[in-house]
Motif scaffolding. Sequence first.
Motif, PDB file in Angstrom:
ATOM      1  N   UNK A  98      -7.866   4.301 -10.883  1.00 56.82           N
ATOM      2  CA  UNK A  98      -7.621   2.933 -10.427  1.00 56.82           C
ATOM      3  C   UNK A  98      -7.008   2.909  -9.033  1.00 56.82           C
ATOM      4  N   UNK A  99      -6.099   3.832  -8.754  1.00 55.85           N
ATOM      5  CA  UNK A  99      -5.496   3.879  -7.426  1.00 55.85           C
ATOM      6  C   UNK A  99      -6.516   4.307  -6.374  1.00 55.85           C
ATOM      7  N   UNK A 100      -7.395   5.239  -6.728  1.00 58.54           N
ATOM      8  CA  UNK A 100      -8.446   5.631  -5.797  1.00 58.54           C
ATOM      9  C   UNK A 100      -9.384   4.462  -5.506  1.00 58.54           C
ATOM     10  N   UNK A 101      -9.669   3.662  -6.515  1.00 57.96           N
ATOM     11  CA  UNK A 101     -10.528   2.485  -6.308  1.00 57.96           C
ATOM     12  C   UNK A 101      -9.882   1.484  -5.354  1.00 57.96           C
ATOM     13  N   UNK A 102      -8.557   1.506  -5.258  1.00 56.99           N
ATOM     14  CA  UNK A 102      -7.836   0.634  -4.334  1.00 56.99           C
ATOM     15  C   UNK A 102      -7.589   1.319  -2.980  1.00 56.99           C
ATOM     16  N   UNK A 103      -8.299   2.434  -2.765  1.00 60.22           N
ATOM     17  CA  UNK A 103      -8.265   3.171  -1.486  1.00 60.22           C
ATOM     18  C   UNK A 103      -6.939   3.868  -1.203  1.00 60.22           C
ATOM     19  N   UNK A 104      -6.181   4.186  -2.244  1.00 59.30           N
ATOM     20  CA  UNK A 104      -4.966   4.966  -2.071  1.00 59.30           C
ATOM     21  C   UNK A 104      -5.307   6.450  -1.962  1.00 59.30           C
ATOM     22  N   UNK A 105      -4.612   7.151  -1.077  1.00 59.74           N
ATOM     23  CA  UNK A 105      -4.570   8.601  -1.099  1.00 59.74           C
ATOM     24  C   UNK A 105      -3.393   8.983  -1.993  1.00 59.74           C
ATOM     25  N   UNK A 106      -3.622   9.915  -2.899  1.00 62.90           N
ATOM     26  CA  UNK A 106      -2.593  10.277  -3.872  1.00 62.90           C
ATOM     27  C   UNK A 106      -2.136  11.706  -3.612  1.00 62.90           C
ATOM     28  N   UNK A 107      -0.833  11.860  -3.424  1.00 65.86           N
ATOM     29  CA  UNK A 107      -0.258  13.168  -3.154  1.00 65.86           C
ATOM     30  C   UNK A 107       0.735  13.513  -4.263  1.00 65.86           C
ATOM     31  N   UNK A 108       0.516  14.651  -4.895  1.00 65.43           N
ATOM     32  CA  UNK A 108       1.387  15.086  -5.977  1.00 65.43           C
ATOM     33  C   UNK A 108       2.501  15.974  -5.445  1.00 65.43           C
ATOM     34  N   UNK A 130      -0.814   4.947   0.368  1.00 65.72           N
ATOM     35  CA  UNK A 130      -0.324   6.199  -0.199  1.00 65.72           C
ATOM     36  C   UNK A 130       0.339   5.989  -1.546  1.00 65.72           C
ATOM     37  N   UNK A 131       0.004   6.869  -2.492  1.00 61.05           N
ATOM     38  CA  UNK A 131       0.684   6.923  -3.785  1.00 61.05           C
ATOM     39  C   UNK A 131       1.271   8.316  -3.943  1.00 61.05           C
ATOM     40  N   UNK A 132       2.525   8.390  -4.364  1.00 62.26           N
ATOM     41  CA  UNK A 132       3.209   9.658  -4.597  1.00 62.26           C
ATOM     42  C   UNK A 132       3.269   9.898  -6.103  1.00 62.26           C
ATOM     43  N   UNK A 133       2.693  11.000  -6.542  1.00 65.69           N
ATOM     44  CA  UNK A 133       2.696  11.344  -7.961  1.00 65.69           C
ATOM     45  C   UNK A 133       3.871  12.267  -8.273  1.00 65.69           C
ATOM     46  N   UNK A 134       4.719  11.822  -9.194  1.00 62.05           N
ATOM     47  CA  UNK A 134       5.866  12.613  -9.643  1.00 62.05           C
ATOM     48  C   UNK A 134       5.645  13.006 -11.101  1.00 62.05           C
ATOM     49  N   UNK A 135       5.797  14.289 -11.404  1.00 65.92           N
ATOM     50  CA  UNK A 135       5.537  14.778 -12.748  1.00 65.92           C
ATOM     51  C   UNK A 135       6.751  14.771 -13.649  1.00 65.92           C
ATOM     52  N   UNK A 136       6.529  15.217 -14.880  1.00 60.47           N
ATOM     53  CA  UNK A 136       7.577  15.238 -15.902  1.00 60.47           C
ATOM     54  C   UNK A 136       8.735  16.128 -15.476  1.00 60.47           C
ATOM     55  N   UNK A 137       9.935  15.795 -15.972  1.00 60.92           N
ATOM     56  CA  UNK A 137      11.151  16.485 -15.542  1.00 60.92           C
ATOM     57  C   UNK A 137      11.072  17.997 -15.729  1.00 60.92           C
ATOM     58  N   UNK A 138      10.612  18.453 -16.847  1.00 68.29           N
ATOM     59  CA  UNK A 138      10.624  19.897 -17.120  1.00 68.29           C
ATOM     60  C   UNK A 138       9.332  20.582 -16.692  1.00 68.29           C
ATOM     61  N   UNK A 170       0.806  -1.216   0.000  1.00 70.95           N
ATOM     62  CA  UNK A 170       0.000   0.000   0.000  1.00 70.95           C
ATOM     63  C   UNK A 170       0.844   1.274   0.000  1.00 70.95           C
ATOM     64  N   UNK A 171       2.031   1.183  -0.581  1.00 68.29           N
ATOM     65  CA  UNK A 171       2.874   2.352  -0.817  1.00 68.29           C
ATOM     66  C   UNK A 171       3.392   2.264  -2.245  1.00 68.29           C
ATOM     67  N   UNK A 172       3.193   3.313  -3.026  1.00 70.13           N
ATOM     68  CA  UNK A 172       3.590   3.249  -4.430  1.00 70.13           C
ATOM     69  C   UNK A 172       3.924   4.631  -4.967  1.00 70.13           C
TER      70      UNK A 172
END
Length: 219
Positions: free
Chosen positions: A88-98, A117-125, A19-21
């Motif tokens: 899909x991550x929300x359906x698996x009960x993850x909280x997503x933090x960008x 918890x899921x950590x959202x990392x964006x594009x490099x630039x 449950x960490x991704x």
Amino acid sequence: MLSRRYQRICQTLDRRQPDLTVLMEDVHKPHNISAIIRTCDAVGVMAVHAMNQVADGDVLDTYSQVAQGSEKWVDLNRHPDVTVAIDQLHQQNFKIYAAHLSDRAVDYRTIDYTQPTAILMGAERWGVSDTAAELVDGHIIIPMLGMVQSLNVSVAAAVILFEAQRQRLQAGFYDQPRLDPEFYRQKVFEWGYPELVAHYRDRQLPYPPLDSEGQIIST
């Protein structure tokens, strides 16, 4: 499979955190992708998620010299777009933090990473897209005290993930196995006998049972 390899595989799976991704949105540089995967392995992440929009199709490459083989131990789930991935991550009960600088962003250390918890990392630039920023549960930042505004994406992911590991170690999350038992047995076989996996998958056969030393039991 040698006994010591079997023990190492079991010790690693015993610490995996289902449950960490991490979700990578258009992270396209292979050395960054590989470095993130390597950090995920180090903190016990079982699987990472990614979506990439590139000119020649859905291509997600890795640099093995950076990942140090960790891509073999961390599952990579690909998604057609970030909306689908977040849903899909929300359906698996993850909280997503960008990891995203905004008016509502909070210090990354204030988040409770003992929750799914899921950590959202964006594009490099460009960072996290406007669409993703609206869909996630919150924004987090790493306080910067110098002239630059942000860290490299793979470094930022490592900083956040090791805070999650710190919290989970303190909460005892690494003290006992947390994977589903059937999934655990599946991974023991796949990691221990990678040369046999295709044989069983191609024939749609169940994996054979293993004894207490990790040896295949003849049936």
